[in-house]
Scaffold this motif. Sequence first.
Motif, PDB file in Angstrom:
ATOM      1  N   PHE A  16       0.802  -1.207   0.000  1.00 56.71           N
ATOM      2  CA  PHE A  16       0.000   0.000   0.000  1.00 56.71           C
ATOM      3  C   PHE A  16       0.845   1.272   0.000  1.00 56.71           C
ATOM      4  O   PHE A  16       0.671   2.139   0.845  1.00 56.71           O
ATOM      5  CB  PHE A  16      -0.917   0.027   1.240  1.00 56.71           C
ATOM      6  N   ALA A  19      -1.540   4.435  -0.667  1.00 54.53           N
ATOM      7  CA  ALA A  19      -2.519   4.677   0.389  1.00 54.53           C
ATOM      8  C   ALA A  19      -1.846   5.164   1.659  1.00 54.53           C
ATOM      9  O   ALA A  19      -2.347   6.056   2.344  1.00 54.53           O
ATOM     10  CB  ALA A  19      -3.296   3.394   0.676  1.00 54.53           C
ATOM     11  N   HIS A  23      -3.179   9.005   3.362  1.00 55.00           N
ATOM     12  CA  HIS A  23      -4.173   9.031   4.427  1.00 55.00           C
ATOM     13  C   HIS A  23      -3.530   9.160   5.800  1.00 55.00           C
ATOM     14  O   HIS A  23      -2.369   8.796   5.990  1.00 55.00           O
ATOM     15  CB  HIS A  23      -5.023   7.752   4.389  1.00 55.00           C
ATOM     16  N   THR A  25      -2.835   7.643   9.081  1.00 51.91           N
ATOM     17  CA  THR A  25      -2.753   6.225   9.453  1.00 51.91           C
ATOM     18  C   THR A  25      -2.083   6.078  10.814  1.00 51.91           C
ATOM     19  O   THR A  25      -1.505   7.025  11.358  1.00 51.91           O
ATOM     20  CB  THR A  25      -1.938   5.416   8.427  1.00 51.91           C
ATOM     21  N   TRP A 145     -11.255  11.438   8.261  1.00 48.32           N
ATOM     22  CA  TRP A 145     -10.840  10.067   7.944  1.00 48.32           C
ATOM     23  C   TRP A 145     -11.615   9.146   8.877  1.00 48.32           C
ATOM     24  O   TRP A 145     -11.144   8.780   9.956  1.00 48.32           O
ATOM     25  CB  TRP A 145      -9.334   9.911   8.122  1.00 48.32           C
ATOM     26  N   ASP A 147     -14.133   6.552   7.538  1.00 49.04           N
ATOM     27  CA  ASP A 147     -14.799   5.425   6.886  1.00 49.04           C
ATOM     28  C   ASP A 147     -14.309   4.109   7.497  1.00 49.04           C
ATOM     29  O   ASP A 147     -13.106   3.836   7.507  1.00 49.04           O
ATOM     30  CB  ASP A 147     -14.512   5.456   5.389  1.00 49.04           C
ATOM     31  N   ASP A 149     -14.619   1.291   6.198  1.00 45.29           N
ATOM     32  CA  ASP A 149     -14.147   0.454   5.093  1.00 45.29           C
ATOM     33  C   ASP A 149     -12.712   0.857   4.743  1.00 45.29           C
ATOM     34  O   ASP A 149     -12.458   1.988   4.342  1.00 45.29           O
ATOM     35  CB  ASP A 149     -15.044   0.639   3.872  1.00 45.29           C
ATOM     36  N   PRO A 150     -11.752  -0.075   4.886  1.00 43.46           N
ATOM     37  CA  PRO A 150     -10.367   0.277   4.586  1.00 43.46           C
ATOM     38  C   PRO A 150     -10.138   0.635   3.127  1.00 43.46           C
ATOM     39  O   PRO A 150      -9.138   1.278   2.792  1.00 43.46           O
ATOM     40  CB  PRO A 150      -9.583  -0.980   4.984  1.00 43.46           C
ATOM     41  N   GLU A 151     -11.064   0.224   2.231  1.00 43.71           N
ATOM     42  CA  GLU A 151     -10.940   0.533   0.811  1.00 43.71           C
ATOM     43  C   GLU A 151     -11.722   1.784   0.429  1.00 43.71           C
ATOM     44  O   GLU A 151     -11.779   2.144  -0.749  1.00 43.71           O
ATOM     45  CB  GLU A 151     -11.427  -0.660  -0.027  1.00 43.71           C
ATOM     46  N   GLY A 152     -12.338   2.446   1.406  1.00 37.71           N
ATOM     47  CA  GLY A 152     -13.122   3.642   1.122  1.00 37.71           C
ATOM     48  C   GLY A 152     -12.247   4.826   0.763  1.00 37.71           C
ATOM     49  O   GLY A 152     -11.012   4.779   0.832  1.00 37.71           O
ATOM     50  N   ASP A 153     -12.893   5.932   0.373  1.00 43.40           N
ATOM     51  CA  ASP A 153     -12.151   7.131  -0.013  1.00 43.40           C
ATOM     52  C   ASP A 153     -11.488   7.804   1.184  1.00 43.40           C
ATOM     53  O   ASP A 153     -10.442   8.452   1.032  1.00 43.40           O
ATOM     54  CB  ASP A 153     -13.096   8.125  -0.703  1.00 43.40           C
ATOM     55  N   PRO A 155     -10.651   6.272   4.561  1.00 40.74           N
ATOM     56  CA  PRO A 155     -10.591   5.206   5.575  1.00 40.74           C
ATOM     57  C   PRO A 155     -10.089   5.720   6.915  1.00 40.74           C
ATOM     58  O   PRO A 155      -9.172   6.541   6.987  1.00 40.74           O
ATOM     59  CB  PRO A 155      -9.622   4.195   4.963  1.00 40.74           C
TER      60      PRO A 155
END
Length: 226
Positions: A16, A19, A23, A25, A145, A147, A149-153, A155
């Motif tokens: 990743f 990503a 983001h 993280t 941040w 979402d 869903d880890p695959e969302g816009d 996350p």
Amino acid sequence: MRKRLLLCFLAAAVAFPAAAAAHVTIQPGEWEPGAFATMAVRVPNERDDAETTSVTVQFPEEVLTARFKPHPLCQREVQMEALAEPVEDITERIVSVTWTCDPAIPADGFDEFGVSFRVPEDMAEGDELLFPAQQVYSSGEEVGWVDPDPEGDTPAPRITIVAAEEEEEAEEPAAASEDEAAVPAVSTDGDDDGMATIAIVLAIVGLAAGLIALGVALFRKPRAVA
């Protein structure tokens, strides 16, 4: 534990890369239940025309307390709330932490904020702890941040629970054979000392006998010759 940390960093870098750079993280993103985790909230700046002035991170209800590494440029504000029922000697839990930075995180930069807490013991492998974050820019824009869903816009920062590593068991000494077991283990130190003493005494006796023989040979009268 060091091996698991290395694997986490390698997985994040290989699988990743985009990503992780885009983001908010938590690094590393995996940890074991019951462990005292030391992590970093990583905040990259995604805007070319604005700086990041602050970031707020929400804590899940399962995490009651946390400690933070001092930041030289950012002020920290922690929000707490009272627990309905105390847990041992804890009467309130952490709700969120906000870092406000001056100077702000530049458009082409990122920053990290150290945090430490205990991962709940009752979590199972594959469970996740979510830490929704709010990033504020100098332009007034706010990005959530949040979402699940880890695959969302957008996350939410998260930690995935992994199985605890089993400690290597110490090797047990091999069982003694029947013959070895039948022979009692007796120290030979006393025998060695006794043999050494006997040898010294015999040497002294032999030396004395030699000296006596030499004296007799030197002082006895010569026989008359016919």
